[in-house]
Design an enzyme around this catalytic site. Structure first.
Site, PDB file in Angstrom:
ATOM      1  N   TYR A 155      13.532  -8.613   4.023  1.00  0.00           N
ATOM      2  CA  TYR A 155      12.069  -8.499   4.088  1.00  0.00           C
ATOM      3  C   TYR A 155      11.518  -9.286   5.269  1.00  0.00           C
ATOM      4  CZ  TYR A 155       7.159  -8.949   2.724  1.00  0.00           C
ATOM      5  OH  TYR A 155       5.781  -8.920   2.715  1.00  0.00           O
TER       6      TYR A 155
HETATM    7  N1  NAD Z   1       1.147  -8.957  -1.592  1.00  0.00           N
HETATM    8  C1  NAD Z   1       1.397  -9.949  -0.773  1.00  0.00           C
HETATM    9  O1  NAD Z   1       1.349 -11.121  -1.143  1.00  0.00           O
HETATM   10  C2  NAD Z   1       1.741  -9.660   0.660  1.00  0.00           C
HETATM   11  C3  NAD Z   1       1.837 -10.732   1.558  1.00  0.00           C
HETATM   12  C4  NAD Z   1       2.168 -10.473   2.879  1.00  0.00           C
HETATM   13  C5  NAD Z   1       2.374  -9.163   3.288  1.00  0.00           C
HETATM   14  N2  NAD Z   1       2.286  -8.150   2.393  1.00  0.00           N
HETATM   15  C6  NAD Z   1       2.529  -6.786   2.859  1.00  0.00           C
HETATM   16  O2  NAD Z   1       1.382  -6.010   2.607  1.00  0.00           O
HETATM   17  C7  NAD Z   1       1.765  -4.668   2.312  1.00  0.00           C
HETATM   18  C8  NAD Z   1       1.177  -4.225   0.984  1.00  0.00           C
HETATM   19  O3  NAD Z   1       1.524  -5.148  -0.024  1.00  0.00           O
HETATM   20  P1  NAD Z   1       1.024  -4.953  -1.517  1.00  0.00           P
HETATM   21  O4  NAD Z   1       1.021  -6.248  -2.171  1.00  0.00           O
HETATM   22  O5  NAD Z   1      -0.221  -4.135  -1.525  1.00  0.00           O
HETATM   23  O6  NAD Z   1       2.250  -4.109  -2.085  1.00  0.00           O
HETATM   24  P2  NAD Z   1       2.282  -2.965  -3.206  1.00  0.00           P
HETATM   25  O7  NAD Z   1       3.692  -2.882  -3.667  1.00  0.00           O
HETATM   26  O8  NAD Z   1       1.226  -3.195  -4.214  1.00  0.00           O
HETATM   27  O9  NAD Z   1       1.904  -1.636  -2.378  1.00  0.00           O
HETATM   28  C9  NAD Z   1       2.791  -1.062  -1.463  1.00  0.00           C
HETATM   29  C10 NAD Z   1       2.535   0.433  -1.430  1.00  0.00           C
HETATM   30  O10 NAD Z   1       3.461   1.019  -0.497  1.00  0.00           O
HETATM   31  C11 NAD Z   1       3.960   2.203  -1.075  1.00  0.00           C
HETATM   32  N3  NAD Z   1       5.255   2.527  -0.496  1.00  0.00           N
HETATM   33  C12 NAD Z   1       6.444   1.908  -0.733  1.00  0.00           C
HETATM   34  N4  NAD Z   1       7.420   2.523  -0.055  1.00  0.00           N
HETATM   35  C13 NAD Z   1       6.845   3.543   0.625  1.00  0.00           C
HETATM   36  C14 NAD Z   1       7.345   4.539   1.505  1.00  0.00           C
HETATM   37  N5  NAD Z   1       8.653   4.626   1.791  1.00  0.00           N
HETATM   38  N6  NAD Z   1       6.477   5.417   2.040  1.00  0.00           N
HETATM   39  C15 NAD Z   1       5.159   5.360   1.732  1.00  0.00           C
HETATM   40  N7  NAD Z   1       4.636   4.449   0.887  1.00  0.00           N
HETATM   41  C16 NAD Z   1       5.469   3.551   0.351  1.00  0.00           C
HETATM   42  C17 NAD Z   1       4.034   1.920  -2.563  1.00  0.00           C
HETATM   43  O11 NAD Z   1       4.098   3.103  -3.325  1.00  0.00           O
HETATM   44  C18 NAD Z   1       2.771   1.113  -2.781  1.00  0.00           C
HETATM   45  O12 NAD Z   1       1.692   1.949  -3.100  1.00  0.00           O
HETATM   46  C19 NAD Z   1       3.295  -4.642   2.346  1.00  0.00           C
HETATM   47  O13 NAD Z   1       3.723  -4.222   3.620  1.00  0.00           O
HETATM   48  C20 NAD Z   1       3.658  -6.090   2.119  1.00  0.00           C
HETATM   49  O14 NAD Z   1       4.896  -6.419   2.661  1.00  0.00           O
HETATM   50  C21 NAD Z   1       1.979  -8.367   1.087  1.00  0.00           C
END
Ligand code: NAD
Length: 248
Positions: A155
């Site tokens: 990741y």
């Molecule tokens: N939540 C956190 O604390 C956090 C912190 C830093 C960065 N991020 C990044 O922010 C982004 C969103 O995080 P989140 O918490 O909303 O996650 P989440 O898991 O709630 O949402 C991610 C979404 O991406 C979709 N997805 C997964 N694989 C996919 C694919 N192959 N093609 C299309 N869609 C796909 C999922 O279905 C989901 O709807 C991610 O990239 C994550 O790494 C999150």
């Protein structure tokens, strides 16, 4: 309604951060394509946005598939005339394990969705943006991509790659009217946090000077600025959203 008349694609738009981004861009007047591998959830988000009087359409895409990504961009351009904004939010956490136990398949899967997916979406979208002389791309990285994190090597490596890719593409197309930036959030409220043990959660919280998690709407707020007309002189940058945690 600063984005009135513009078309935006939000990958990962069916959940948490992507959902907040979709709502925010729609509220600002953009027509938003909620693109996600989970079509049922994307449909629900798009329906809720539409019911509230804004414009949204669902689209099923696996961002790790070049063909599906190209089809998504082509469909958006054919049906809505243009893509002005691309928010690459889709991502997965992947395995939480020491490097010695990470399988090649897991490594490839995380890199394919988080890093290659970002590359494929940008690659497919920039042609049309460059032709029209305008575009705004924001990729979502993570503060862990700058700091490193034990037990999450795939990741973290993918998110470091997203920062480097953003800087490279931003510089590469800097004269075209298309800007490319990324956001590196620390922990944001959502399902992931609810699955953590109390002690692990507290150890994460202790790293954040503000003593709280970020909100999806706060990511959407920064992203909304970066895709606005006002941010026209900003490209190839990585913006932290970390409650004071990041120091560089
Ligand atoms: N939540 C956190 O604390 C956090 C912190 C830093 C960065 N991020 C990044 O922010 C982004 C969103 O995080 P989140 O918490 O909303 O996650 P989440 O898991 O709630 O949402 C991610 C979404 O991406 C979709 N997805 C997964 N694989 C996919 C694919 N192959 N093609 C299309 N869609 C796909 C999922 O279905 C989901 O709807 C991610 O990239 C994550 O790494 C999150």
């Amino acid at each position: 309604m600063k984005l009135s008349g513009q078309v935006a694609i939000v990958t990962g738009g069916a959940s948490n951060i992507g959902k907040a981004v979709g709502w925010r861009l729609a509220r600002e007047g953009a027509q938003v394509i909620i693109a996600d591998i989970n079509f049922a959830a994307a449909e629900k988000v798009a329906a809720d946005i539409t019911e509230a009087g804004f414009k949204a359409l669902p689209h099923r895409v696996d961002v790790s598939s070049k063909k599906e990504v190209q089809d998504m961009i082509r469909k958006g351009e054919e049906e809505l005339g243009r893509i002005d904004i691309l928010a690459n939010v889709a991502g997965i956490l992947g395995p939480s394990a020491p490097v010695s136990e990470i399988s090649e398949e897991d490594w490839d899967r995380v890199l394919a969705i988080n890093l290659k997916g970002t590359f494929l979406c940008c690659q497919a979208a920039i042609d049309g943006m460059i032709k029209r002389g305008y575009g705004r791309i924001v990729n979502i990285s993570s503060v862990s991509g700058k700091e490193g994190n034990p037990m999450l090597a795939p990741y973290v490596s993918s998110k470091a790659g997203v920062i480097a890719f953003t800087k490279s593409l931003g510089k590469e197309i800097a004269k075209t009217g298309v800007t490319v930036n990324c956001i590196s959030p620390t922990m944001i409220e959502g399902e992931l946090v609810k699955q953590m043990s109390e002690s692990y959660f507290q150890s994460l919280l202790d790293k954040i000077p503000m003593g709280r998690l970020g909100k999806p709407e706060e990511v959407a707020g920064l992203l909304n600025y970066l895709v606005s007309d006002e941010a026209g002189f900003i490209t190839g940058q990585c913006y932290d959203l970390s409650g004071g945690r990041s120091v560089y």
